[in-house]
Design a protein around this motif. Structure first.
Motif, mmCIF file in Angstrom:
data_model
loop_
_atom_site.group_PDB
_atom_site.id
_atom_site.type_symbol
_atom_site.label_atom_id
_atom_site.label_comp_id
_atom_site.label_asym_id
_atom_site.label_seq_id
_atom_site.Cartn_x
_atom_site.Cartn_y
_atom_site.Cartn_z
ATOM 1 N N GLU A 61 0.847 -1.191 0.000
ATOM 2 C CA GLU A 61 0.000 0.000 0.000
ATOM 3 C C GLU A 61 0.880 1.237 0.000
ATOM 4 O O GLU A 61 1.837 1.327 0.760
ATOM 5 N N THR A 63 0.820 5.564 0.000
ATOM 6 C CA THR A 63 0.099 6.824 0.147
ATOM 7 C C THR A 63 0.914 7.902 -0.543
ATOM 8 O O THR A 63 2.130 7.980 -0.365
ATOM 9 N N VAL A 73 -4.450 7.080 -1.645
ATOM 10 C CA VAL A 73 -4.024 5.810 -1.080
ATOM 11 C C VAL A 73 -4.220 4.743 -2.146
ATOM 12 O O VAL A 73 -5.327 4.551 -2.647
ATOM 13 N N ARG A 75 -3.576 0.696 -3.420
ATOM 14 C CA ARG A 75 -3.335 -0.699 -3.045
ATOM 15 C C ARG A 75 -2.942 -1.478 -4.298
ATOM 16 O O ARG A 75 -3.027 -0.953 -5.406
ATOM 17 N N CYS A 96 6.584 -1.667 0.035
ATOM 18 C CA CYS A 96 5.623 -1.630 -1.058
ATOM 19 C C CYS A 96 6.410 -1.723 -2.362
ATOM 20 O O CYS A 96 7.453 -1.089 -2.497
#
Length: 123
Positions: A61, A63, A73, A75, A96
């Motif tokens: 994830e 941001t 945000v 995913r 990530c």
């Protein structure tokens, strides 16, 4: 190695990335570079006046804080475009894996000099 003659496997390319915030170019098409990166923690606030920046989350994830706008945000499987010239700061609480699409020669920290400024490298 602008256009490989065989398919590029993004999982294999991401496995070669060993440092956070150090994107590696994996191919070029239509005047854009596609870069594999692993990120964790907070990046620096910066912008890219030379073009938009696309983020695609492969795993985890991400941001993206945006100046004067709500944060985005993302995913796994989601993409987001930071428009040219918009100050932003990517961050990830846990590791990530992402793909970034930029015009050639774009420095990951824009005009900001930081210990997170990465040298251009192809893998």
């Amino acid at each position: 190695m602008a256009r490989p003659e065989t398919p590029v496997n993004i999982e294999e390319k991401l496995a070669k990335v060993t440092e956070h915030w150090s994107p590696k170019t994996v191919l070029e098409a239509n005047g854009l570079e596609f870069k594999a990166a692993k990120v964790q923690g907070e990046f620096v606030w910066h912008d890219h006046p030379e073009g938009d920046e696309l983020f695609l989350v492969v795993r985890g994830e991400l941001t993206i804080d945006l100046e004067d706008r709500p944060s985005a945000v993302l995913r796994a499987g989601e993409m987001f475009v930071v428009p040219r010239g918009v100050r932003h700061r990517p961050r990830a609480e846990q590791e990530c894996e992402i793909v970034i699409m930029d015009p050639p020669g774009v420095v990951n920290t824009g005009a900001v000099t930081s210990d997170l400024t990465a040298a251009e490298e192809w893998i």
